[in-house]
Design an enzyme around this catalytic site. Structure first.
Site, PDB file in Angstrom:
ATOM      1  N   ALA A  81       0.724  -1.323  -0.253  1.00  0.00           N
ATOM      2  CA  ALA A  81      -0.185   0.099   0.073  1.00  0.00           C
ATOM      3  C   ALA A  81       1.307   1.284   0.576  1.00  0.00           C
ATOM      4  O   ALA A  81       0.229   2.027   0.438  1.00  0.00           O
ATOM      5  CB  ALA A  81      -1.029  -0.429   1.444  1.00  0.00           C
ATOM      6  N   ARG A 105      -2.033   9.536 -10.026  1.00  0.00           N
ATOM      7  CA  ARG A 105      -2.948   9.713 -10.369  1.00  0.00           C
ATOM      8  C   ARG A 105      -4.699   9.825 -10.792  1.00  0.00           C
ATOM      9  O   ARG A 105      -5.279  10.472 -10.816  1.00  0.00           O
ATOM     10  CB  ARG A 105      -2.844   8.563 -12.223  1.00  0.00           C
ATOM     11  CG  ARG A 105      -2.004   8.917 -13.126  1.00  0.00           C
ATOM     12  CD  ARG A 105      -2.032   7.272 -13.772  1.00  0.00           C
ATOM     13  NE  ARG A 105      -3.121   6.804 -14.878  1.00  0.00           N
ATOM     14  CZ  ARG A 105      -2.816   5.836 -15.441  1.00  0.00           C
ATOM     15  NH1 ARG A 105      -1.996   4.824 -15.148  1.00  0.00           N
ATOM     16  NH2 ARG A 105      -3.690   5.475 -15.875  1.00  0.00           N
ATOM     17  N   ASN A 124      -6.052   3.119 -10.738  1.00  0.00           N
ATOM     18  CA  ASN A 124      -5.004   4.101 -10.752  1.00  0.00           C
ATOM     19  C   ASN A 124      -5.204   4.668 -10.487  1.00  0.00           C
ATOM     20  O   ASN A 124      -4.921   6.512 -10.448  1.00  0.00           O
ATOM     21  CB  ASN A 124      -3.785   3.550 -11.838  1.00  0.00           C
ATOM     22  CG  ASN A 124      -3.208   2.315 -11.577  1.00  0.00           C
ATOM     23  OD1 ASN A 124      -2.864   2.024 -10.745  1.00  0.00           O
ATOM     24  ND2 ASN A 124      -2.904   1.408 -12.646  1.00  0.00           N
TER      25      ASN A 124
HETATM   26  C1  UD1 Z   1       2.235  -5.823 -11.107  1.00  0.00           C
HETATM   27  C2  UD1 Z   1       2.527  -6.784 -11.420  1.00  0.00           C
HETATM   28  C3  UD1 Z   1       2.245  -7.143 -12.738  1.00  0.00           C
HETATM   29  C4  UD1 Z   1       0.809  -7.078 -12.584  1.00  0.00           C
HETATM   30  C5  UD1 Z   1       0.285  -6.352 -12.157  1.00  0.00           C
HETATM   31  C6  UD1 Z   1      -1.430  -7.007 -11.637  1.00  0.00           C
HETATM   32  C7  UD1 Z   1       5.182  -6.619 -10.345  1.00  0.00           C
HETATM   33  C8  UD1 Z   1       6.366  -5.950 -11.411  1.00  0.00           C
HETATM   34  N1  UD1 Z   1       4.128  -6.203 -11.931  1.00  0.00           N
HETATM   35  O1  UD1 Z   1       2.215  -4.719 -12.032  1.00  0.00           O
HETATM   36  O2  UD1 Z   1       2.662  -8.141 -13.085  1.00  0.00           O
HETATM   37  O3  UD1 Z   1      -0.101  -7.769 -13.970  1.00  0.00           O
HETATM   38  O4  UD1 Z   1       0.611  -5.690 -11.187  1.00  0.00           O
HETATM   39  O5  UD1 Z   1      -2.197  -5.095 -11.751  1.00  0.00           O
HETATM   40  O6  UD1 Z   1       4.641  -6.678 -10.150  1.00  0.00           O
HETATM   41  N2  UD1 Z   1       3.727  -0.967  -4.544  1.00  0.00           N
HETATM   42  C9  UD1 Z   1       3.993  -0.488  -3.866  1.00  0.00           C
HETATM   43  N3  UD1 Z   1       5.209   0.074  -3.803  1.00  0.00           N
HETATM   44  C10 UD1 Z   1       6.908  -0.132  -5.034  1.00  0.00           C
HETATM   45  C11 UD1 Z   1       5.694  -0.866  -5.864  1.00  0.00           C
HETATM   46  C12 UD1 Z   1       4.625  -0.772  -5.977  1.00  0.00           C
HETATM   47  O7  UD1 Z   1       3.577  -0.692  -2.947  1.00  0.00           O
HETATM   48  O8  UD1 Z   1       7.767  -0.268  -4.402  1.00  0.00           O
HETATM   49  C13 UD1 Z   1       2.377  -1.360  -4.243  1.00  0.00           C
HETATM   50  C14 UD1 Z   1       1.319  -0.175  -6.053  1.00  0.00           C
HETATM   51  O9  UD1 Z   1       1.146   0.303  -4.317  1.00  0.00           O
HETATM   52  C15 UD1 Z   1       1.057  -1.015  -5.390  1.00  0.00           C
HETATM   53  C16 UD1 Z   1       0.960  -2.152  -5.819  1.00  0.00           C
HETATM   54  O10 UD1 Z   1       2.444  -2.830  -5.378  1.00  0.00           O
HETATM   55  O11 UD1 Z   1      -0.237  -1.507  -4.594  1.00  0.00           O
HETATM   56  C17 UD1 Z   1       1.490  -2.354  -7.601  1.00  0.00           C
HETATM   57  O12 UD1 Z   1       2.177  -2.241  -8.032  1.00  0.00           O
HETATM   58  P1  UD1 Z   1       1.988  -1.981  -9.411  1.00  0.00           P
HETATM   59  O13 UD1 Z   1       3.741  -0.289  -9.809  1.00  0.00           O
HETATM   60  O14 UD1 Z   1       1.009  -0.891  -9.268  1.00  0.00           O
HETATM   61  O15 UD1 Z   1       2.716  -2.020 -10.178  1.00  0.00           O
HETATM   62  P2  UD1 Z   1       1.973  -3.017 -12.565  1.00  0.00           P
HETATM   63  O16 UD1 Z   1       2.732  -2.226 -12.730  1.00  0.00           O
HETATM   64  O17 UD1 Z   1       0.686  -2.645 -12.238  1.00  0.00           O
HETATM   65 CA    CA Z   2      -1.357  -1.380 -11.200  1.00  0.00          CA
END
Ligand code: UD1
Ligand code: CA
Length: 451
Positions: free
Chosen positions: A10, A16, A228
């Site tokens: 989280a 966005r 998002n």
């Molecule tokens: C991620 C997955 C992808 C999947 C998709 C599904 C990875 C690398 N990719 O991509 O395979 O199909 O979700 O929706 O895992 N977050 C953190 N810290 C960070 C980065 C992310 O807490 O440093 C949290 C975000 O707040 C979010 C979740 O992890 O709740 C997913 O991160 P996001 O950047 O949205 O990943 P996607 O690119 O959508």
């Molecule tokens: Ca995502």
């Protein structure tokens, strides 16, 4: 039974969303997205739950604690990817033996049943499993590279080859992995990818490289849709409402126009409940069997007893407890008050901080004057009381059983049982006055129009 630890990601602010509020605190059906994810996970009775949040997110901690009182937290100071985010939980999970289930705080529609399916895939040969789905449009998702029923790798959109781009089988992001394997593989994650992030998804290839098989469980695309931006948030809201309306109808409620009724995540609806169009439920509502909720009513924090009739155009606010067979009619607002069995307030009334006894009748335009500008005061109305129209009940006040209050009264003192309370300016009747008045006015108007 295997031990389960939940790790909920989280940390994202969700740029966005264009909001001062962390993304996971935005609401779907009156419940934060984080609350939805935690509720789905809590049903699995996890041993420990760790929420990974970003800097300055005290509000996220408060919200998570509301759903899981002994929730633990870890701060991810820099957003370095999903793998990095999960690694933040290592300290909180020290000594934990069992399966770590990773959920996303911005994926609120996930169902406990799907999580159970995923966990069921974990066995001695498959210490890791990924929840996947068939995407109508896979763009943006990680693609699952499979062999038979096992997963060999997850390829992120930006890192896919043209061939891999055509794969529709996608990663939901939700994974289950044996804790020991997780902490063994996490240090091996590298940011050698298009986003220069530590991808959680790379755990699959790392596991396979060590001859560990990774299982696949499938769920519906709608369940794992993420948020998002605010358009996606409204799409998720629609999905939730669609699901909840179906549940209410399957449970024995009639929804005349389902698409215009909005439920909260925790709304409880009994059997043989009729809900007319344009009704909105806020959080904390319980509706007993046989209740009728007529059009354009807004209800939150209220309990409605069997056979009661609410609306049209009623407003029930937090702490409204409506007794069995009571009637709350048009333009009636009830806040923090108990309405007794069979009592009626049918028109244009405010009842706040009060008790209305069984069988009492509250006339149109009655107001409990509960606020003096500084404090709230209580009004107690006995049973079978008749309150005439346009009465002001100035709290604190106690009205005994069987009292009659004359229309238009301003009641400022307690009224004993069976008494009449009446406060009224004397009425004067002047014979012929109106006719004389009209004559004078008509002459003046005629003179003016000549000028
Ligand atoms: C991620 C997955 C992808 C999947 C998709 C599904 C990875 C690398 N990719 O991509 O395979 O199909 O979700 O929706 O895992 N977050 C953190 N810290 C960070 C980065 C992310 O807490 O440093 C949290 C975000 O707040 C979010 C979740 O992890 O709740 C997913 O991160 P996001 O950047 O949205 O990943 P996607 O690119 O959508
Ligand atoms: Ca995502």
């Amino acid at each position: 039974m295997i031990n389960i630890a939940l790790v909920v990601l989280a940390a994202g602010m969700g740029t966005r969303m264009k909001s001062a509020l962390p993304k996971v605190l935005h609401k779907v059906a009156s419940r934060s997205m984080l609350g939805h994810a935690l509720s789905a996970g809590a049903a699995l009775q996890p041993k420990t739950t760790v929420v990974i949040h970003g800097p300055d997110m005290a509000a996220v901690q408060k919200e998570a604690t509301y759903f899981i009182s002994d929730c633990k937290f870890a701060e991810q100071k820099e957003r370095r990817g999903t793998g990095h985010a999960v690694s933040m939980a290592q300290e909180a999970l020290q000594g934990f033996k069992g399966v770590v289930l990773v959920l996303y705080g911005d994926v609120p529609l996930i169902q406990t049943e799907s999580l159970k399916l995923l966990l069921a895939k974990i066995d001695a040969e498959h210490p890791m499993a990924v929840l996947g789905f068939e995407a109508a449009n896979p763009t943006g998702y990680g693609r699952l590279i499979t062999s038979g029923s096992n997963i060999l790798a997850i390829r992120e959109e930006l890192d896919t080859s043209p061939d891999e781009k055509r794969i529709n089988l996608c990663n939901s992001g939700i994974i289950a992995i044996d804790a020991q394997l997780l902490w063994q593989l996490v240090p091996k994650l590298s940011d050698n990818n298009a986003k220069k992030e530590l991808y959680l998804t790379d755990l699959v290839e790392l596991a396979v490289a060590e001859n560990v098989s990774v299982a696949l469980a499938l769920c519906d695309e709608a369940e794992v849709a993420g948020v998002n931006d605010r358009q996606q948030l409204s799409g998720i809201e629609q999905q939730f409402q669609k699901r909840y309306r179906a549940k209410a109808m399957i449970g024995g409620a009639t929804l005349v126009d389902p698409t215009s009724v909005f439920f909260a995540a925790d709304t409880i609806i009994g059997q043989d409940v009729l809900i007319e169009p344009h009704v909105v439920f806020g959080p904390g509502v319980t509706v007993s069997d046989g209740v009728e909720i007529l059009a354009f009513s807004h209800i939150e924090g209220a309990t409605i007893g069997a056979g009661a009739r609410i609306g049209p155009y009623a407003r029930l606010r937090p702490g409204a407890e409506i007794g069995a067979c009571a009637h709350i009619g048009n333009f009636v607002e009830v806040k923090k008050s108990k309405i007794g069995t069979g009592a009626k307030a049918n028109h244009l009334t405010y009842i706040g901080d009060a008790i209305v006894g069984a069988g009492s009748n509250i006339g149109a335009g009655t107001i409990t004057c509960n606020y003096d500008g500084y404090e709230k005061h209580f009004t107690e109305i006995g049973e079978k009381v008749f309150v005439g129209s346009n009465t002001a009940l100035v709290a604190p006040l106690k009205i005994g059983n069987g009292v009659n209050i004359a229309a238009g009264s301003v009641v400022t003192a307690d009224v004993p049982e069976d008494a009449l309370a009446l406060s009224r300016a004397p009425l004067e009747i002047k014979a012929g006055w109106a006719k004389r008045y009209r004559a004078v006015k008509a002459v003046r108007k005629a003179e003016k129009s000549k000028v």
